[in-house]
Design an enzyme around this catalytic site. Structure first.
Site, PDB file in Angstrom:
ATOM      1  CB  SER A  14      48.673  47.172   9.343  1.00 27.16           C
ATOM      2  OG  SER A  14      49.724  47.879   8.771  1.00 27.16           O
ATOM      3  CE  LYS A 191      59.223  45.751   0.802  1.00 25.51           C
ATOM      4  NZ  LYS A 191      57.880  46.219   1.153  1.00 25.51           N
ATOM      5  CG  ASP A 244      59.087  42.299   0.772  1.00 28.31           C
ATOM      6  OD1 ASP A 244      57.870  42.416   0.550  1.00 28.31           O
ATOM      7  OD2 ASP A 244      59.655  42.852   1.734  1.00 28.31           O
ATOM      8  NE  ARG A 255      51.489  49.559   4.254  1.00 29.08           N
ATOM      9  CZ  ARG A 255      51.974  49.692   5.488  1.00 29.08           C
ATOM     10  NH1 ARG A 255      51.245  50.223   6.422  1.00 29.08           N
ATOM     11  NH2 ARG A 255      53.190  49.256   5.796  1.00 29.08           N
TER      12      ARG A 255
HETATM   13  N1  LIG Z   1      52.063  46.614   6.962  1.00 28.91           N
HETATM   14  C1  LIG Z   1      52.753  45.668   6.328  1.00 28.91           C
HETATM   15  O1  LIG Z   1      52.225  44.953   5.449  1.00 28.91           O
HETATM   16  C2  LIG Z   1      54.165  45.423   6.699  1.00 28.91           C
HETATM   17  C3  LIG Z   1      54.914  46.396   7.338  1.00 28.91           C
HETATM   18  N2  LIG Z   1      56.219  46.177   7.638  1.00 28.91           N
HETATM   19  C4  LIG Z   1      57.025  47.222   8.263  1.00 28.91           C
HETATM   20  O2  LIG Z   1      56.603  47.372   9.617  1.00 28.91           O
HETATM   21  C5  LIG Z   1      56.879  48.718  10.034  1.00 28.91           C
HETATM   22  C6  LIG Z   1      55.619  49.249  10.702  1.00 28.91           C
HETATM   23  O3  LIG Z   1      54.649  49.334   9.705  1.00 28.91           O
HETATM   24  P1  LIG Z   1      53.082  49.187   9.908  1.00 28.91           P
HETATM   25  O4  LIG Z   1      52.733  48.413  11.094  1.00 28.91           O
HETATM   26  O5  LIG Z   1      52.588  48.695   8.609  1.00 28.91           O
HETATM   27  O6  LIG Z   1      52.698  50.726  10.078  1.00 28.91           O
HETATM   28  P2  LIG Z   1      51.264  51.387  10.212  1.00 28.91           P
HETATM   29  O7  LIG Z   1      51.269  52.614   9.389  1.00 28.91           O
HETATM   30  O8  LIG Z   1      50.213  50.386   9.962  1.00 28.91           O
HETATM   31  O9  LIG Z   1      51.213  51.789  11.746  1.00 28.91           O
HETATM   32  C7  LIG Z   1      52.194  52.601  12.340  1.00 28.91           C
HETATM   33  C8  LIG Z   1      52.149  52.364  13.837  1.00 28.91           C
HETATM   34  O10 LIG Z   1      53.284  52.977  14.437  1.00 28.91           O
HETATM   35  C9  LIG Z   1      52.823  53.809  15.480  1.00 28.91           C
HETATM   36  N3  LIG Z   1      53.739  54.912  15.685  1.00 28.91           N
HETATM   37  C10 LIG Z   1      54.060  55.904  14.829  1.00 28.91           C
HETATM   38  N4  LIG Z   1      54.950  56.737  15.408  1.00 28.91           N
HETATM   39  C11 LIG Z   1      55.152  56.273  16.659  1.00 28.91           C
HETATM   40  C12 LIG Z   1      55.950  56.709  17.742  1.00 28.91           C
HETATM   41  N5  LIG Z   1      56.718  57.782  17.666  1.00 28.91           N
HETATM   42  N6  LIG Z   1      55.896  55.998  18.900  1.00 28.91           N
HETATM   43  C13 LIG Z   1      55.130  54.899  18.989  1.00 28.91           C
HETATM   44  N7  LIG Z   1      54.358  54.418  18.009  1.00 28.91           N
HETATM   45  C14 LIG Z   1      54.392  55.111  16.842  1.00 28.91           C
HETATM   46  C15 LIG Z   1      51.460  54.267  15.052  1.00 28.91           C
HETATM   47  O11 LIG Z   1      50.769  54.719  16.178  1.00 28.91           O
HETATM   48  P3  LIG Z   1      49.572  55.794  16.088  1.00 28.91           P
HETATM   49  O12 LIG Z   1      48.411  55.088  15.450  1.00 28.91           O
HETATM   50  O13 LIG Z   1      49.352  56.131  17.519  1.00 28.91           O
HETATM   51  O14 LIG Z   1      50.066  56.917  15.248  1.00 28.91           O
HETATM   52  C16 LIG Z   1      50.915  52.962  14.485  1.00 28.91           C
HETATM   53  O15 LIG Z   1      50.503  52.122  15.529  1.00 28.91           O
HETATM   54  C17 LIG Z   1      57.273  49.492   8.766  1.00 28.91           C
HETATM   55  O16 LIG Z   1      58.671  49.650   8.730  1.00 28.91           O
HETATM   56  C18 LIG Z   1      56.832  48.591   7.627  1.00 28.91           C
HETATM   57  O17 LIG Z   1      57.641  48.720   6.483  1.00 28.91           O
HETATM   58  C19 LIG Z   1      56.804  44.979   7.383  1.00 28.91           C
HETATM   59  C20 LIG Z   1      56.096  43.972   6.767  1.00 28.91           C
HETATM   60  C21 LIG Z   1      54.747  44.143   6.336  1.00 28.91           C
HETATM   61  O1  LIG Z   2      56.546  45.085   3.239  1.00 24.46           O
HETATM   62  C1  LIG Z   2      55.423  44.832   2.908  1.00 24.46           C
HETATM   63  C2  LIG Z   2      55.028  43.531   2.333  1.00 24.46           C
HETATM   64  O2  LIG Z   2      56.050  42.601   2.451  1.00 24.46           O
HETATM   65  C3  LIG Z   2      54.376  45.851   3.038  1.00 24.46           C
HETATM   66  O3  LIG Z   2      54.552  46.765   2.027  1.00 24.46           O
HETATM   67  P1  LIG Z   2      53.942  48.230   2.183  1.00 24.46           P
HETATM   68  O4  LIG Z   2      54.666  48.868   3.354  1.00 24.46           O
HETATM   69  O5  LIG Z   2      54.222  48.882   0.890  1.00 24.46           O
HETATM   70  O6  LIG Z   2      52.486  48.068   2.465  1.00 24.46           O
END
Ligand SMILES: NC(=O)C1=CN([C@@H]2O[C@H](COP(=O)(O)OP(=O)(O)OC[C@H]3O[C@@H](n4cnc5c(N)ncnc54)[C@H](OP(=O)(O)O)[C@@H]3O)[C@@H](O)[C@H]2O)C=CC1
Ligand SMILES: O=C(CO)COP(=O)(O)O
Length: 340
Positions: A14, A191, A244, A255
């Site tokens: 995401s 957080k 945050d 999440r």
């Molecule tokens: N979502 C949010 O609101 C925010 C998230 N973040 C941070 O961003 C980071 C990513 O989160 P987010 O995008 O939300 O995660 P999601 O759960 O939405 O997606 C995870 C992604 O990582 C991929 N993935 C998992 N394992 C592997 C691997 N071994 N090799 C390659 N790709 C992999 C998954 O692929 P597949 O589908 O193929 O399993 C999927 O595309 C986290 O640390 C989160 O805390 C930061 C700010 C906001």
């Molecule tokens: O870091 C985030 C918002 O700033 C997203 O939080 P979650 O990973 O709990 O969805």
């Protein structure tokens, strides 16, 4: 420079998708790397990432691809939006391609065995790269839906901060700069744990006073911990600290909050994580943080309480009783006594 080369975003989840879209909406050509060829093909065909950001139209400037080496060779600026558990595994094999690149981690996690933050892992993997982090109250779906949003790019490298600001700044997304990479990144990782607690409290129908107490005492606790590790407490008053913390502890879109809510409804941790089906970094951070706090002798009653519920079989009532009956403490720890 960034407007001539494409920009890489690693991670098809995401947040990777939201950041890729923002960059493309700002006129950048984005190489969006993901591991799943079917997902890449579906995005190419339908301009949507239905598993992670259903209903969001993906800009034509985003080019999904599964060839990591090709993405890295073509780009100078690389946003890394993978789960913390995947970072080493994905980037170590291509470390030779990272020299001189601008690597910006958006990952909010801590490596269990080393207690390294993700940008420190990037330094480890790519000592010749230029490193920064992007963190702040940035729920992916709201970013993608163009809710007015602010974030922080943090790096000792001013030029990196400026390039990231130029690439991401837009009508709905504002990027502030900070030189405190460690503090900004630590805020984002810590957080998540308190968001789990806040979700639990919400499931139990706790009131607004309780929510406010939780967020404020969480800030006190995470700042106390960060200061023990040498961070600047003032950073925790910014977007990547209290900002945050507020969004993640207040929103059912988080999440981590959702995992907490499920725990509060009586699900086990395993069931809560399975029901979520996405990354909730706080789940892994609870244990790491509890043991580091013990090692450093930092008082973290909320973390200890959550650990007791999730891993030691204590009931919520027992933990709440212990928290409310603990000896009285001072309100704010880090009030300067001079300079006013
Ligand atoms: N979502 C949010 O609101 C925010 C998230 N973040 C941070 O961003 C980071 C990513 O989160 P987010 O995008 O939300 O995660 P999601 O759960 O939405 O997606 C995870 C992604 O990582 C991929 N993935 C998992 N394992 C592997 C691997 N071994 N090799 C390659 N790709 C992999 C998954 O692929 P597949 O589908 O193929 O399993 C999927 O595309 C986290 O640390 C989160 O805390 C930061 C700010 C906001
Ligand atoms: O870091 C985030 C918002 O700033 C997203 O939080 P979650 O990973 O709990 O969805």
């Amino acid at each position: 420079m960034t407007d001539q080369h494409p920009i890489a975003v690693l991670g098809g989840g995401s947040f990777g998708t939201a950041i890729a879209n923002l960059l493309a909406e700002n006129g950048q050509h984005v190489l969006h790397w993901m591991r799943d060829p079917q997902q890449a093909e579906a995005i190419r065909q339908n301009r949507e990432n239905p598993r992670y950001l259903k209903g969001i139209k993906i800009h034509s400037g985003v080019e999904p691809l599964t060839d990591l080496a090709a993405a890295l060779k073509a780009c100078d600026l690389v946003f890394v939006a993978l789960p913390s558990s995947a970072l080493r595994q994905v980037l170590q094999p291509v470390s030779g391609l990272l020299s001189g690149k601008l690597l910006v981690s958006t990952i909010k996690g801590i490596e269990a065995k080393s207690f390294l933050l993700m940008s420190q892992i990037l330094e480890d993997i790519a000592p010749d790269a230029r490193i920064g982090v992007l963190s702040g109250p940035n729920l992916a779906r709201e970013v993608a839906e163009h809710a007015l949003t602010a974030s922080v790019v943090a790096s000792e490298d001013d030029d990196l901060c400026q390039q990231v600001q130029a690439a991401l700044h837009g009508r709905t997304f504002r990027v502030y700069a900070s030189a405190d990479r460690f503090g900004v990144e630590l805020g984002g990782a810590l957080k998540n744990v308190y968001a789990i607690i806040a979700g639990m409290a919400a499931a139990m129908g706790m009131g607004e006073n309780t929510k406010s107490m939780l967020i404020t005492r969480a800030l006190a606790e995470m700042t106390r911990f960060a200061v023990k590790l040498g961070a600047n407490p003032m950073t925790f008053l910014g977007l990547a600290g209290v900002g945050d913390l507020i969004v993640t502890c207040s929103s059912a879109k988080s999440r981590n909050y959702q995992v907490g809510f499920a725990l509060g409804e009586g699900l086990s941790l395993k069931e809560a994580v399975e029901r979520l089906g996405e990354v909730a970094e706080g789940v892994n951070t609870i244990k790491v943080l509890k043991s580091k706090a013990e090692e450093l002798d930092v008082y973290m009653p909320l973390v200890a309480g959550l650990h007791a519920i999730v891993f030691e079989g204590r009931t919520l009532d027992q933990v709440i009783g212990a928290l409310m009956n603990a000896e009285p403490k001072t309100d704010v720890d880090f009030i300067p006594t001079t300079g006013f």
